[in-house]
Design a protein around this motif. Structure first.
Motif, PDB file in Angstrom:
ATOM      1  N   ASN A  45       0.838  -1.191   0.000  1.00 65.25           N
ATOM      2  CA  ASN A  45       0.000   0.000   0.000  1.00 65.25           C
ATOM      3  C   ASN A  45       0.877   1.246   0.000  1.00 65.25           C
ATOM      4  O   ASN A  45       2.106   1.139  -0.027  1.00 65.25           O
ATOM      5  CB  ASN A  45      -0.995  -0.021   1.165  1.00 65.25           C
ATOM      6  CG  ASN A  45      -0.330   0.040   2.522  1.00 65.25           C
ATOM      7  OD1 ASN A  45       0.840   0.381   2.660  1.00 65.25           O
ATOM      8  ND2 ASN A  45      -1.088  -0.294   3.554  1.00 65.25           N
ATOM      9  N   LYS A  46       0.260   2.430   0.044  1.00 67.88           N
ATOM     10  CA  LYS A  46       1.039   3.668  -0.073  1.00 67.88           C
ATOM     11  C   LYS A  46       1.953   3.901   1.121  1.00 67.88           C
ATOM     12  O   LYS A  46       2.910   4.642   1.027  1.00 67.88           O
ATOM     13  CB  LYS A  46       0.120   4.865  -0.307  1.00 67.88           C
ATOM     14  CG  LYS A  46      -0.758   5.235   0.862  1.00 67.88           C
ATOM     15  CD  LYS A  46      -1.632   6.433   0.510  1.00 67.88           C
ATOM     16  CE  LYS A  46      -2.607   6.733   1.636  1.00 67.88           C
ATOM     17  NZ  LYS A  46      -3.512   7.806   1.264  1.00 67.88           N
ATOM     18  N   LYS A  47       1.680   3.258   2.247  1.00 66.96           N
ATOM     19  CA  LYS A  47       2.557   3.366   3.410  1.00 66.96           C
ATOM     20  C   LYS A  47       3.705   2.373   3.338  1.00 66.96           C
ATOM     21  O   LYS A  47       4.571   2.368   4.201  1.00 66.96           O
ATOM     22  CB  LYS A  47       1.762   3.142   4.688  1.00 66.96           C
ATOM     23  CG  LYS A  47       0.729   4.212   4.954  1.00 66.96           C
ATOM     24  CD  LYS A  47      -0.042   3.915   6.220  1.00 66.96           C
ATOM     25  CE  LYS A  47      -1.116   4.949   6.458  1.00 66.96           C
ATOM     26  NZ  LYS A  47      -1.930   4.615   7.629  1.00 66.96           N
ATOM     27  N   GLY A  48       3.686   1.507   2.317  1.00 66.08           N
ATOM     28  CA  GLY A  48       4.736   0.518   2.163  1.00 66.08           C
ATOM     29  C   GLY A  48       4.452  -0.803   2.847  1.00 66.08           C
ATOM     30  O   GLY A  48       5.286  -1.700   2.834  1.00 66.08           O
ATOM     31  N   SER A  84      -5.074  -6.019  -4.965  1.00 70.29           N
ATOM     32  CA  SER A  84      -4.726  -4.734  -5.568  1.00 70.29           C
ATOM     33  C   SER A  84      -4.999  -3.628  -4.567  1.00 70.29           C
ATOM     34  O   SER A  84      -6.002  -3.649  -3.859  1.00 70.29           O
ATOM     35  CB  SER A  84      -5.546  -4.466  -6.836  1.00 70.29           C
ATOM     36  OG  SER A  84      -5.176  -5.336  -7.856  1.00 70.29           O
ATOM     37  N   TYR A  85      -4.104  -2.663  -4.538  1.00 65.21           N
ATOM     38  CA  TYR A  85      -4.245  -1.516  -3.652  1.00 65.21           C
ATOM     39  C   TYR A  85      -4.601  -0.298  -4.484  1.00 65.21           C
ATOM     40  O   TYR A  85      -4.029  -0.077  -5.556  1.00 65.21           O
ATOM     41  CB  TYR A  85      -2.939  -1.271  -2.884  1.00 65.21           C
ATOM     42  CG  TYR A  85      -2.968   0.006  -2.100  1.00 65.21           C
ATOM     43  CD1 TYR A  85      -3.659   0.077  -0.901  1.00 65.21           C
ATOM     44  CD2 TYR A  85      -2.349   1.154  -2.577  1.00 65.21           C
ATOM     45  CE1 TYR A  85      -3.727   1.253  -0.184  1.00 65.21           C
ATOM     46  CE2 TYR A  85      -2.414   2.337  -1.862  1.00 65.21           C
ATOM     47  CZ  TYR A  85      -3.101   2.378  -0.673  1.00 65.21           C
ATOM     48  OH  TYR A  85      -3.170   3.552   0.019  1.00 65.21           O
ATOM     49  N   LEU A  91      -8.191  -1.882  -0.314  1.00 61.43           N
ATOM     50  CA  LEU A  91      -7.474  -3.081  -0.724  1.00 61.43           C
ATOM     51  C   LEU A  91      -8.521  -4.014  -1.322  1.00 61.43           C
ATOM     52  O   LEU A  91      -9.472  -4.405  -0.642  1.00 61.43           O
ATOM     53  CB  LEU A  91      -6.796  -3.729   0.486  1.00 61.43           C
ATOM     54  CG  LEU A  91      -5.756  -4.796   0.201  1.00 61.43           C
ATOM     55  CD1 LEU A  91      -4.524  -4.176  -0.467  1.00 61.43           C
ATOM     56  CD2 LEU A  91      -5.347  -5.494   1.484  1.00 61.43           C
ATOM     57  N   TRP A  92      -8.381  -4.330  -2.613  1.00 66.91           N
ATOM     58  CA  TRP A  92      -9.310  -5.215  -3.300  1.00 66.91           C
ATOM     59  C   TRP A  92      -8.693  -6.603  -3.336  1.00 66.91           C
ATOM     60  O   TRP A  92      -7.550  -6.773  -3.767  1.00 66.91           O
ATOM     61  CB  TRP A  92      -9.587  -4.718  -4.714  1.00 66.91           C
ATOM     62  CG  TRP A  92     -10.474  -3.507  -4.774  1.00 66.91           C
ATOM     63  CD1 TRP A  92     -10.292  -2.322  -4.122  1.00 66.91           C
ATOM     64  CD2 TRP A  92     -11.673  -3.371  -5.526  1.00 66.91           C
ATOM     65  NE1 TRP A  92     -11.302  -1.455  -4.432  1.00 66.91           N
ATOM     66  CE2 TRP A  92     -12.164  -2.070  -5.298  1.00 66.91           C
ATOM     67  CE3 TRP A  92     -12.377  -4.213  -6.387  1.00 66.91           C
ATOM     68  CZ2 TRP A  92     -13.335  -1.608  -5.879  1.00 66.91           C
ATOM     69  CZ3 TRP A  92     -13.530  -3.745  -6.978  1.00 66.91           C
ATOM     70  CH2 TRP A  92     -14.007  -2.455  -6.720  1.00 66.91           C
ATOM     71  N   ILE A 100     -15.280 -10.791  -4.828  1.00 67.86           N
ATOM     72  CA  ILE A 100     -14.306  -9.732  -4.560  1.00 67.86           C
ATOM     73  C   ILE A 100     -14.604  -9.138  -3.185  1.00 67.86           C
ATOM     74  O   ILE A 100     -15.747  -8.819  -2.869  1.00 67.86           O
ATOM     75  CB  ILE A 100     -14.371  -8.631  -5.638  1.00 67.86           C
ATOM     76  CG1 ILE A 100     -14.058  -9.224  -7.007  1.00 67.86           C
ATOM     77  CG2 ILE A 100     -13.411  -7.488  -5.306  1.00 67.86           C
ATOM     78  CD1 ILE A 100     -14.318  -8.282  -8.159  1.00 67.86           C
ATOM     79  N   ILE A 101     -13.570  -9.007  -2.388  1.00 68.87           N
ATOM     80  CA  ILE A 101     -13.688  -8.429  -1.053  1.00 68.87           C
ATOM     81  C   ILE A 101     -12.956  -7.095  -1.076  1.00 68.87           C
ATOM     82  O   ILE A 101     -11.802  -7.018  -1.503  1.00 68.87           O
ATOM     83  CB  ILE A 101     -13.069  -9.359  -0.001  1.00 68.87           C
ATOM     84  CG1 ILE A 101     -13.772 -10.716  -0.038  1.00 68.87           C
ATOM     85  CG2 ILE A 101     -13.132  -8.727   1.381  1.00 68.87           C
ATOM     86  CD1 ILE A 101     -13.013 -11.815   0.655  1.00 68.87           C
ATOM     87  N   ILE A 102     -13.635  -6.036  -0.647  1.00 64.42           N
ATOM     88  CA  ILE A 102     -13.043  -4.695  -0.637  1.00 64.42           C
ATOM     89  C   ILE A 102     -12.865  -4.264   0.815  1.00 64.42           C
ATOM     90  O   ILE A 102     -13.831  -4.156   1.564  1.00 64.42           O
ATOM     91  CB  ILE A 102     -13.926  -3.689  -1.390  1.00 64.42           C
ATOM     92  CG1 ILE A 102     -14.181  -4.184  -2.818  1.00 64.42           C
ATOM     93  CG2 ILE A 102     -13.280  -2.301  -1.391  1.00 64.42           C
ATOM     94  CD1 ILE A 102     -15.336  -3.504  -3.498  1.00 64.42           C
TER      95      ILE A 102
END
Length: 123
Positions: A45-48, A84-85, A91-92, A100-102
């Protein structure tokens, strides 16, 4: 394989992750982190933060430890096909039998055959 925000490389094997630190284009160290699940994919994710999709569910790697999100959300104990982020923080997660879980922060929503998918088998 993916690169984290510090320029380190993460590569998954059958049931482990290799953490490779690179400085000045030279491989410095390799750290092996084992897990008892077959790993299919990695996502950051964007935080790494690093997320793993495994045969036994969704894991988050925190401080060299794996946090099983299936403990909090049992639906995430199933085989994960892909992760996928998205920049909004979602987070998908796709599965082989539950659609699909979101994940949005601390809540979960679903896309399934009941609300629009052709099949719950997603990849």
């Amino acid at each position: 394989m993916i690169e984290d925000t510090n320029g380190n490389i993460w590569a998954c094997g059958a049931n482990h992750i290799n953490h490779i630190k690179i400085i000045n284009n030279n491989k410095i160290t390799t750290k092996f982190i084992g897990i008892r699940e077959k790993i299919f994919n990695l996502c950051k994710n964007k935080k790494g933060s690093l997320w793993l999709g495994t045969i036994g569910g969704l894991y988050w790697l925190k401080d060299s430890s794996f946090i099983n999100y299936g403990e909090k959300y049992p639906i995430l104990k199933k085989r994960i096909a892909d992760i996928s982020y998205y920049l909004n923080g979602d987070l998908w997660v796709t599965t082989y039998d539950t659609g699909i879980i979101i994940m949005h922060h601390d809540s979960i929503s679903y896309l399934t055959k009941n609300n629009g998918l052709i099949s719950n088998f997603c990849k």
